[in-house]
Design a protein around this motif. Structure first.
Motif, PDB file in Angstrom:
ATOM      1  N   PHE A  33       0.795  -1.271  -0.027  1.00  0.00           N
ATOM      2  CA  PHE A  33      -0.131   0.021  -0.027  1.00  0.00           C
ATOM      3  C   PHE A  33       0.855   1.064  -0.033  1.00  0.00           C
ATOM      4  O   PHE A  33       1.798   1.195   0.783  1.00  0.00           O
ATOM      5  N   HIS A  34       0.584   2.168  -0.846  1.00  0.00           N
ATOM      6  CA  HIS A  34       1.223   3.511  -0.869  1.00  0.00           C
ATOM      7  C   HIS A  34       0.798   4.392   0.103  1.00  0.00           C
ATOM      8  O   HIS A  34      -0.489   4.688  -0.172  1.00  0.00           O
ATOM      9  N   ALA A  35       1.159   4.774   1.352  1.00  0.00           N
ATOM     10  CA  ALA A  35       0.848   5.632   2.167  1.00  0.00           C
ATOM     11  C   ALA A  35       1.414   6.917   2.341  1.00  0.00           C
ATOM     12  O   ALA A  35       2.542   7.189   1.973  1.00  0.00           O
ATOM     13  N   LEU A  36       0.556   7.926   2.647  1.00  0.00           N
ATOM     14  CA  LEU A  36       0.900   9.320   2.803  1.00  0.00           C
ATOM     15  C   LEU A  36       1.518   9.377   4.280  1.00  0.00           C
ATOM     16  O   LEU A  36       1.462   8.927   5.246  1.00  0.00           O
ATOM     17  N   ALA A  60      -3.821   5.485   2.723  1.00  0.00           N
ATOM     18  CA  ALA A  60      -3.107   4.828   1.835  1.00  0.00           C
ATOM     19  C   ALA A  60      -4.068   4.103   0.836  1.00  0.00           C
ATOM     20  O   ALA A  60      -5.316   4.053   0.808  1.00  0.00           O
ATOM     21  N   SER A  61      -3.563   3.410  -0.114  1.00  0.00           N
ATOM     22  CA  SER A  61      -3.845   2.628  -1.286  1.00  0.00           C
ATOM     23  C   SER A  61      -2.941   1.876  -2.219  1.00  0.00           C
ATOM     24  O   SER A  61      -1.664   1.961  -2.058  1.00  0.00           O
ATOM     25  N   PRO A  62      -3.467   0.685  -2.581  1.00  0.00           N
ATOM     26  CA  PRO A  62      -2.265  -0.146  -3.388  1.00  0.00           C
ATOM     27  C   PRO A  62      -2.220   0.717  -4.661  1.00  0.00           C
ATOM     28  O   PRO A  62      -1.160   0.266  -5.488  1.00  0.00           O
ATOM     29  N   LYS A  85       4.990   6.758   0.594  1.00  0.00           N
ATOM     30  CA  LYS A  85       5.861   5.663   0.925  1.00  0.00           C
ATOM     31  C   LYS A  85       5.320   4.425   0.635  1.00  0.00           C
ATOM     32  O   LYS A  85       4.151   4.122   1.275  1.00  0.00           O
ATOM     33  N   PRO A  86       5.769   3.497   0.026  1.00  0.00           N
ATOM     34  CA  PRO A  86       5.409   1.927  -0.090  1.00  0.00           C
ATOM     35  C   PRO A  86       5.549   1.287   1.195  1.00  0.00           C
ATOM     36  O   PRO A  86       6.969   1.085   1.589  1.00  0.00           O
ATOM     37  N   VAL A  87       4.424   0.628   1.817  1.00  0.00           N
ATOM     38  CA  VAL A  87       4.855  -0.064   2.835  1.00  0.00           C
ATOM     39  C   VAL A  87       3.724  -1.390   2.683  1.00  0.00           C
ATOM     40  O   VAL A  87       2.512  -1.210   2.212  1.00  0.00           O
ATOM     41  N   ALA A  88       4.074  -2.605   3.329  1.00  0.00           N
ATOM     42  CA  ALA A  88       3.271  -3.656   3.261  1.00  0.00           C
ATOM     43  C   ALA A  88       1.971  -3.416   3.997  1.00  0.00           C
ATOM     44  O   ALA A  88       2.153  -2.804   5.064  1.00  0.00           O
ATOM     45  N   LEU A  89       0.717  -3.903   3.733  1.00  0.00           N
ATOM     46  CA  LEU A  89      -0.374  -3.766   4.354  1.00  0.00           C
ATOM     47  C   LEU A  89      -0.370  -4.388   5.828  1.00  0.00           C
ATOM     48  O   LEU A  89      -0.707  -3.648   6.696  1.00  0.00           O
ATOM     49  N   GLY A  90       0.314  -5.343   5.987  1.00  0.00           N
ATOM     50  CA  GLY A  90       0.551  -6.030   7.191  1.00  0.00           C
ATOM     51  C   GLY A  90       1.251  -5.260   8.237  1.00  0.00           C
ATOM     52  O   GLY A  90       1.171  -5.215   9.414  1.00  0.00           O
ATOM     53  N   GLU A  91       2.163  -4.439   7.715  1.00  0.00           N
ATOM     54  CA  GLU A  91       3.193  -3.593   8.452  1.00  0.00           C
ATOM     55  C   GLU A  91       2.465  -2.105   8.869  1.00  0.00           C
ATOM     56  O   GLU A  91       2.346  -1.886   9.847  1.00  0.00           O
ATOM     57  N   LEU A  92       1.575  -1.814   8.014  1.00  0.00           N
ATOM     58  CA  LEU A  92       0.477  -0.582   8.171  1.00  0.00           C
ATOM     59  C   LEU A  92      -0.491  -1.048   9.342  1.00  0.00           C
ATOM     60  O   LEU A  92      -0.549  -0.368  10.158  1.00  0.00           O
TER      61      LEU A  92
END
Length: 539
Positions: A33-36, A60-62, A85-92
């Motif tokens: 997911f790309h997060a602000l 965020a959004s993929p 910033k790209p972050v895995a959904l599980g980590e978010l």
């Protein structure tokens, strides 16, 4: 996750509609997911928080283009460096759950609440040593020993379950895992904690899971550290430890917890108020000439916090009848808001600290407090003493945690004071004790029995026990317990419960059981016009 998998809103909500929690974990936990994010200064990058329905959400959004488009809808302070910033959904999800945040999926405008964050961030599928896929679920916490430094040790409670095509079948193990990389943890210490293991005893894959769940969360507190540090220094001197009955050398860990309750929750009686409310109550002392089930005019009591209007603390019980008042009773008679007596603040701090200290023996579990938990700081009538007990304002030994041996069982009690007949005790755990196991010399023993036993915590909570029948075991005050930080967080959750329930009631929403069967409820709200997914994920 299969190569053909496409992370779309439809694919996500279909799994929720089918309550397919395992596929949600398997297919979505590693989706990027790309997060602000915002950068306040070098080395401090934090997700942007969007206020929504009284909560804070990551954005965020993929689809990174959807996030860029959403950036135009928000206004920022000029000094903020906003980036994606790209972050895995599980980590978010892990960060969101541990920080108490939600996640807003911009584009389809889905809001995922804490239940879904828990599923995606604190549960995962992995293969154990024998090659079988298992569902791992973690509770992250810290524990403390009784050493002079009271240094917290990182720990997690793991629940491992079998899985099948139809879902989770059964829990097969539950362990408290110690992080022994920076500490030498003796075998005897571990043995005192039920189902305990060390990180060094885990498989390589399990160690990787432990390390992921144990990573630091986004440090939003760093934004306020200068102010927070100053406030902490100012209040550090308000706590003075007062000796109790157990040996002073055993109380290092308790004093650490009591200091935190004092400094962080109730540092100053001028910032507290004692609320007295008119109510019809049952008299504490039975009137043998009247109807013992008749209510009479009386008062109920609670504590209000000037610095936290969302907190409240009921002193519980049935209140106090006007007929129970005497010259000994120091509680106000007049309904209204009164100044907080300093001696009541000190008694309440000690009672709270001892109850949390005892609850902290169950490592890995929330310190579950019930409404009216701290009734014993006000005058009351023990179940086997038909006269009012008024806690002594000048006797700072009480309350104190102790053990009441009953047969082979040691029943935890909070001793609130001493009368000629013995110690006035509050039983802290629900239990049923046969008549043959009750302490010798217990006054009014037969009147307490129900079918040959005393149901403590159900029909009997306060009793007077001979002094000789009460013990203070050293191992109850030393050894590992849940960390002070976690216990204070559990207390704050408890203090805000009444406010949260009132909000839910006023909003016309029914609370969902977080451990119940999976459900989905779509609600279209005017505020931001998001769809909020209220998910109750099976534990």
């Amino acid at each position: 996750m299969e190569d053909s998998f496409v992370p779309t809103e439809t694919a996500f909500t279909n799994l929720i509609a089918r309550a397919d929690n395992l596929s949600l974990i398997r297919d979505w936990q590693d989706v990027i997911f790309h997060a602000l994010f915002v950068k306040k200064r070098q080395g401090l990058e934090l997700p942007m928080l969007l206020p929504f329905d009284g909560n804070q959400c990551f954005v965020a959004s993929p689809d990174p283009d959807a996030v860029r488009a959403a950036m135009a809808d928000y206004s920022y302070e000029e000094d903020l460096d906003v980036f994606i910033k790209p972050v895995a959904l599980g980590e978010l999800a892990r960060n969101a759950y541990l920080l108490g945040a939600w996640l807003c999926w911009v584009g389809p405008k889905l809001v995922m609440n804490s239940s879904l964050m828990h599923l995606l961030g604190m549960k995962t599928l992995a293969y154990e040593g024998f090659g079988q896929e298992r569902l791992y679920q973690a509770i992250v916490h810290e524990i403390q020993g009784s050493d002079g430094d009271v240094v917290p040790i990182k720990a997690q409670t793991w629940r491992v379950s079998r899985v099948s095509e139809n879902g989770v079948t059964e829990v097969i193990s539950e362990h408290v895992i110690f992080d022994d990389r920076d500490f030498v943890i003796l075998g005897s210490d571990v043995e005192r904690v039920r189902n305990a293991r060390k990180r060094s005893q885990l498989s390589a894959d399990e160690q990787e899971l432990f390390d992921w769940w144990g990573r630091p969360v986004y440090d939003f507190a760093a934004l306020q550290k200068p102010d927070a540090d100053g406030a902490g220094d100012e209040r550090e001197g308000t706590y003075v430890p007062v000796p109790s009955i157990p040996d002073e050398s055993w109380l290092t860990s308790f004093y650490d917890l009591e200091r935190a309750v004092n400094n962080q929750i109730m540092p100053d009686s001028t910032r507290l108020r004692l609320e007295v409310v008119e109510a019809d109550v049952f008299p504490e002392v039975d009137d043998l000439s009247g109807d013992e089930l008749a209510r009479v005019k009386g008062r109920r009591f609670g504590i209000r916090f000037a610095d936290h209007p969302e907190w409240s603390l009921s002193l519980g019980g049935g209140g106090l009848a006007m007929s129970d008042y005497s010259d000994e009773v120091w509680l106000p008679r007049d309904a209204g808001v009164h100044e907080m007596p300093e001696h009541l603040r000190l008694k309440l701090i000690r009672a709270i600290a001892w109850v949390l200290f005892w609850k902290g023996q169950e490592i890995g579990k929330r310190a579950h407090l019930v409404p009216g938990q701290f009734e014993g700081v006000k005058p009351f009538c023990p179940d086997n003493l038909n006269r009012l007990f008024v806690p002594d304002k000048a006797d700072h030994r009480f309350p104190v945690l102790a053990a009441m041996p009953c047969g082979t069982e040691q029943v935890p009690v909070l001793v609130h004071g001493e009368v000629p007949e013995g110690y006035v005790c509050e039983v802290l755990e629900r239990c049923t004790i046969p008549a043959s196991d009750l302490p010798r010399g217990l006054a009014g023993r037969d009147a307490l029995l129900v079918n040959g036993a005393v149901p403590f915590g159900a029909m009997c909570s306060f009793i007077v026990v001979p002094v000789a029948a009460i013990e203070f075991p050293e191992d109850w005050y030393t050894g590992f317990r849940t960390s002070t930080t976690q216990l204070i967080a559990d207390l704050e959750f408890y203090l805000g419960q009444e406010h949260r329930e009132a909000q839910v009631k006023s909003a016309g929403h029914e609370q969902k059981d977080p451990d119940g069967v999976g459900n989905v409820l779509g609600i279209c709200l005017v505020f931001f016009v998001f769809v909020i997914l209220l998910i109750a994920i099976a534990g």
